[in-house]
Motif scaffolding. Sequence first.
Motif, PDB file in Angstrom:
ATOM      1  N   ASP A   1      -3.630   8.327   5.141  1.00 57.30           N
ATOM      2  CA  ASP A   1      -4.588   9.445   5.136  1.00 57.30           C
ATOM      3  C   ASP A   1      -5.886   9.079   4.401  1.00 57.30           C
ATOM      4  OD1 ASP A   1      -2.514  10.876   6.316  1.00 57.30           O
ATOM      5  OD2 ASP A   1      -1.739  11.510   4.356  1.00 57.30           O
ATOM      6  N   GLU A   2      -6.447   7.978   4.780  1.00 57.22           N
ATOM      7  CA  GLU A   2      -7.720   7.495   4.206  1.00 57.22           C
ATOM      8  C   GLU A   2      -7.615   7.043   2.750  1.00 57.22           C
ATOM      9  OE1 GLU A   2     -10.915  10.218   5.072  1.00 57.22           O
ATOM     10  OE2 GLU A   2     -10.299  10.358   7.166  1.00 57.22           O
ATOM     11  N   ARG A   3      -6.396   7.028   2.198  1.00 61.51           N
ATOM     12  CA  ARG A   3      -6.245   6.513   0.820  1.00 61.51           C
ATOM     13  C   ARG A   3      -5.610   5.131   0.894  1.00 61.51           C
ATOM     14  NH1 ARG A   3      -2.775   7.193  -3.687  1.00 61.51           N
ATOM     15  NH2 ARG A   3      -1.249   8.210  -2.363  1.00 61.51           N
ATOM     16  N   THR A   4      -6.310   4.128   0.365  1.00 65.28           N
ATOM     17  CA  THR A   4      -5.788   2.766   0.426  1.00 65.28           C
ATOM     18  C   THR A   4      -4.787   2.545  -0.706  1.00 65.28           C
ATOM     19  OG1 THR A   4      -7.782   1.996   1.468  1.00 65.28           O
ATOM     20  CG2 THR A   4      -6.463   0.330   0.378  1.00 65.28           C
ATOM     21  N   VAL A   5      -3.584   2.066  -0.326  1.00 63.39           N
ATOM     22  CA  VAL A   5      -2.501   1.859  -1.294  1.00 63.39           C
ATOM     23  C   VAL A   5      -2.319   0.368  -1.585  1.00 63.39           C
ATOM     24  CG1 VAL A   5      -0.038   2.203  -1.677  1.00 63.39           C
ATOM     25  CG2 VAL A   5      -1.349   3.967  -0.541  1.00 63.39           C
ATOM     26  N   LEU A   6      -2.546  -0.465  -0.573  1.00 62.66           N
ATOM     27  CA  LEU A   6      -2.546  -1.924  -0.766  1.00 62.66           C
ATOM     28  C   LEU A   6      -3.811  -2.457  -0.090  1.00 62.66           C
ATOM     29  CD1 LEU A   6       1.160  -2.851   0.158  1.00 62.66           C
ATOM     30  CD2 LEU A   6       0.163  -2.777  -2.149  1.00 62.66           C
ATOM     31  N   GLU A   7      -4.479  -3.383  -0.765  1.00 65.31           N
ATOM     32  CA  GLU A   7      -5.752  -3.857  -0.219  1.00 65.31           C
ATOM     33  C   GLU A   7      -5.798  -5.367  -0.145  1.00 65.31           C
ATOM     34  OE1 GLU A   7      -9.693  -1.728  -0.660  1.00 65.31           O
ATOM     35  OE2 GLU A   7      -9.748  -3.151  -2.309  1.00 65.31           O
ATOM     36  N   ASN A   8      -5.937  -5.860   1.071  1.00 63.87           N
ATOM     37  CA  ASN A   8      -6.182  -7.282   1.303  1.00 63.87           C
ATOM     38  C   ASN A   8      -5.202  -8.197   0.552  1.00 63.87           C
ATOM     39  OD1 ASN A   8      -7.641  -9.108   2.745  1.00 63.87           O
ATOM     40  ND2 ASN A   8      -9.056  -9.531   1.073  1.00 63.87           N
TER      41      ASN A   8
END
Length: 230
Positions: free
Chosen positions: A14-21
């Motif tokens: 829902d547009e919230r990043t939990v893990l990034e790259n």
Amino acid sequence: MSSIRFTDVTVTYDERTVLENINLELHERRIGIIGANGGGKSTLIRLINGLGDPTSGTVEVNGLDVTTNGKEVRKQVGFVFADAENQIVMPTVAEDIAFSLRRMKLPKVERNQRVQHALDRFGLGAHADHSPHLLSGGQKQLLALAAVLVLEPSIIIADEPTTLLDMRNRIKIRRIFDELSQQLIVVTHDLDFLQGFDRVLCIDDKRIIADGKPDEVIACYTSLMGKYPH
Ligand SMILES: Nc1ncnc2c1ncn2[C@@H]1O[C@H](COP(=O)(O)OP(=O)(O)OP(=O)(O)O)[C@@H](O)[C@H]1O
């Protein structure tokens, strides 16, 4: 040893990043994952057997892309849920362990032998004919582990497997884990449990902020915890 590879993995809910790259290769036999509540640990391990898909990037297990080969990957990756109740499907403890063996189409004699061995190994023999729902929380946790280990998957993932265990059972599980030849990935808040592990990762704020031997990563995590307001 099995191999798990994350390439540029991002997970957004829902547009919230939990893990990034996230870029990661996991080859070691015993790997621990620690970090603050809500940091993304369960999200990360669920990607390994396709319980969730990356929003972008890829996760591969032994060269297979998990998103497109989920069924094949799940034969290789056993997943022990944090809430053992989720895994109970059959009316008795013995049948619950036997259930996971069904799809392997083993001869009945071998299936029964494996079930008996698992019951003995996890100290559940006296409860073989009882309803799993009547077991204590810790015994349910042991049953959930037994039902996965009996399949002998090449990778075992366990989400907080010791939370409800007493000291004796915690030591027992640690001994069973030490004896396993398979790759093991454990998410836990039980830092002592990770002593002797080959590698520990600490996840915070969408990223892997520490990755190395247990002592150094636990020290990093402890100092991170000290920075949170009380
Ligand atoms: N299916 C989902 N839909 C929306 N948000 C989710 C979903 N699954 C997880 N989240 C959110 O993603 C974040 C990371 O959750 P996750 O369960 O991966 O954390 P964790 O590090 O395992 O936490 P804990 O130590 O508390 O178990 C949390 O804020 C959670 O609310």
